[in-house]
Design a protein around this motif. Structure first.
Motif, mmCIF file in Angstrom:
data_model
loop_
_atom_site.group_PDB
_atom_site.id
_atom_site.type_symbol
_atom_site.label_atom_id
_atom_site.label_comp_id
_atom_site.label_asym_id
_atom_site.label_seq_id
_atom_site.Cartn_x
_atom_site.Cartn_y
_atom_site.Cartn_z
ATOM 1 N N TRP A 74 0.794 -1.227 0.000
ATOM 2 C CA TRP A 74 0.000 0.000 0.000
ATOM 3 C C TRP A 74 0.830 1.283 0.000
ATOM 4 O O TRP A 74 0.268 2.379 0.027
ATOM 5 N N THR A 75 2.140 1.211 0.017
ATOM 6 C CA THR A 75 2.930 2.434 0.037
ATOM 7 C C THR A 75 2.924 3.094 -1.342
ATOM 8 O O THR A 75 2.816 2.430 -2.375
ATOM 9 N N ALA A 89 4.605 6.884 2.891
ATOM 10 C CA ALA A 89 3.334 7.450 2.447
ATOM 11 C C ALA A 89 2.381 6.358 2.009
ATOM 12 O O ALA A 89 2.776 5.368 1.389
ATOM 13 N N VAL A 90 1.106 6.547 2.349
ATOM 14 C CA VAL A 90 0.031 5.665 1.893
ATOM 15 C C VAL A 90 -1.109 6.543 1.381
ATOM 16 O O VAL A 90 -1.204 7.713 1.748
ATOM 17 N N PRO A 91 -1.992 6.000 0.550
ATOM 18 C CA PRO A 91 -3.037 6.823 -0.058
ATOM 19 C C PRO A 91 -4.192 7.157 0.865
ATOM 20 O O PRO A 91 -5.052 7.959 0.522
ATOM 21 N N GLY A 92 -4.238 6.566 2.024
ATOM 22 C CA GLY A 92 -5.330 6.802 2.961
ATOM 23 C C GLY A 92 -5.319 5.736 4.036
ATOM 24 O O GLY A 92 -4.276 5.152 4.339
ATOM 25 N N VAL A 121 -2.117 -4.687 7.134
ATOM 26 C CA VAL A 121 -1.066 -3.880 6.509
ATOM 27 C C VAL A 121 -0.498 -2.889 7.522
ATOM 28 O O VAL A 121 0.713 -2.714 7.644
ATOM 29 N N PHE A 122 -1.390 -2.239 8.261
ATOM 30 C CA PHE A 122 -0.980 -1.271 9.281
ATOM 31 C C PHE A 122 -0.057 -1.917 10.312
ATOM 32 O O PHE A 122 1.009 -1.389 10.644
ATOM 33 N N PHE A 123 -0.453 -3.076 10.815
ATOM 34 C CA PHE A 123 0.337 -3.735 11.855
ATOM 35 C C PHE A 123 1.684 -4.219 11.313
ATOM 36 O O PHE A 123 2.698 -4.167 12.023
ATOM 37 N N ARG A 182 7.925 0.991 10.415
ATOM 38 C CA ARG A 182 7.522 1.899 9.334
ATOM 39 C C ARG A 182 6.205 2.544 9.744
ATOM 40 O O ARG A 182 5.213 1.845 9.961
ATOM 41 N N PHE A 183 6.217 3.855 9.847
ATOM 42 C CA PHE A 183 4.991 4.552 10.226
ATOM 43 C C PHE A 183 4.291 5.035 8.973
ATOM 44 O O PHE A 183 4.862 5.772 8.173
ATOM 45 N N VAL A 184 3.038 4.616 8.795
ATOM 46 C CA VAL A 184 2.292 4.995 7.595
ATOM 47 C C VAL A 184 1.641 6.352 7.804
ATOM 48 O O VAL A 184 1.054 6.632 8.855
ATOM 49 N N ALA A 185 1.741 7.208 6.792
ATOM 50 C CA ALA A 185 1.189 8.558 6.880
ATOM 51 C C ALA A 185 0.495 8.911 5.575
ATOM 52 O O ALA A 185 1.022 8.631 4.489
#
Length: 289
Positions: A19-20, A89-92, A98-100, A107-110
């Motif tokens: 998802w990145t 970066a992720v689209p939303g 995926v988050f976990f 890796r922090f998704v933003a």
């Protein structure tokens, strides 16, 4: 583009299987950067004496005061040197697994989008300001960085054990809306508070909410609201204590115990709670009316 377009069921075209996506820093407009700067100036002025020392140190060491939306590559380079984390970066909003997985691997998704100028005070879905200004400074703290990695690993197990709702409450009442006992009083560190001018004041200064001592079982049984200010805040004694509660607990029997018990309703105070301040619930009553 509306917020709803950022809530997706599958990776959009151009996204990687995890998802990145590219942040594409060059695509931000002058208005986008100005929105970030307005939010940053307003919130930064509120935080001294209210935010945890760890959060304020993170703001400084990561150089987030530089004008404009931060470049994730530059931010990740500084963060990697401090705690081994990076910002991707992720689209939303992404699926839980995926988050976990990202969190368990530091890796922090933003989100790479920012709210419109008419949404300065509230946006339903987290944007780049909430994700970066709210969350990333705490990733510069080694103990809290370890806690988030442990939470990511715990999330993967919670999915297997059918206890995601219970674990999500731990995230909500710590990472998003946590308070810490510090400096002879209470300080904020949860991203949902530090990125919100109104909730910064409410969480610390209003007589409406209850402020209770943190207890892992209690928190994981406690319902919460997503549409208004919190009616309960939980106060940790230290980040080290929060980390110990996470890594030294066998969650499998804890989930079995909690899943057999009823949820604790919002705003409830139990006889065994450590009550730091008992709230009037005045705001909740006004909101309901």
């Amino acid at each position: 583009m509306t917020e709803e377009t950022h809530v997706l069921d599958s990776p959009p075209t151009g996204a990687a299987p995890d998802w990145t996506i590219a942040q594409d820093w060059a695509h931000y407009s002058a208005e986008d950067h100005a929105t970030w700067d307005t939010l940053f100036r307003r919130q930064r002025a509120l935080l001294p004496g209210r935010a945890s020392d760890a959060y304020l140190r993170g703001l400084d060491v990561l150089n987030l005061s530089r004008p404009g939306i931060p470049d994730f590559d530059e931010l990740s380079e500084r963060l990697m040197k401090l705690t081994g984390w990076q910002v991707v970066a992720v689209p939303g909003l992404v699926p839980d697994d995926v988050f976990f997985d990202h969190m368990a691997n530091r890796r922090f998704v933003a989100g790479n989008f920012i709210r419109r100028p008419d949404q300065l005070d509230y946006i339903q879905e987290p944007d780049v300001f909430h994700d970066v200004f709210g969350h990333v400074p705490m990733l510069a703290d080694p103990v809290f960085a370890d806690y988030l990695e442990a939470y990511g690993r715990g999330g993967q197990r919670a999915l297997e054990l059918g206890a995601l709702k219970q674990l999500a409450r731990l995230y909500w009442y710590t990472v998003e809306f946590g308070l810490i006992a510090e400096g002879g009083g209470l300080r904020i560190y949860g991203s949902g508070i530090v990125s919100s001018a109104a909730e910064t004041r409410f969480a610390l200064e209003s007589d409406s909410p209850n402020r209770l001592g943190f207890d892992l079982r209690r928190v994981m049984r406690s319902a919460y609201r997503i549409d208004d200010f919190q009616q309960n805040y939980f106060v940790i004694p230290s980040y080290e204590a929060l980390l110990r509660a996470t890594v030294e607990t066998d969650f499998a029997p804890l989930y079995a115990e909690i899943l057999a018990q009823p949820d604790i309703p919002i705003a409830t105070i139990l006889p065994e709670d450590e009550v730091i301040t008992r709230g009037t619930q005045r705001h909740a009553s006004a909101a309901a009316g």
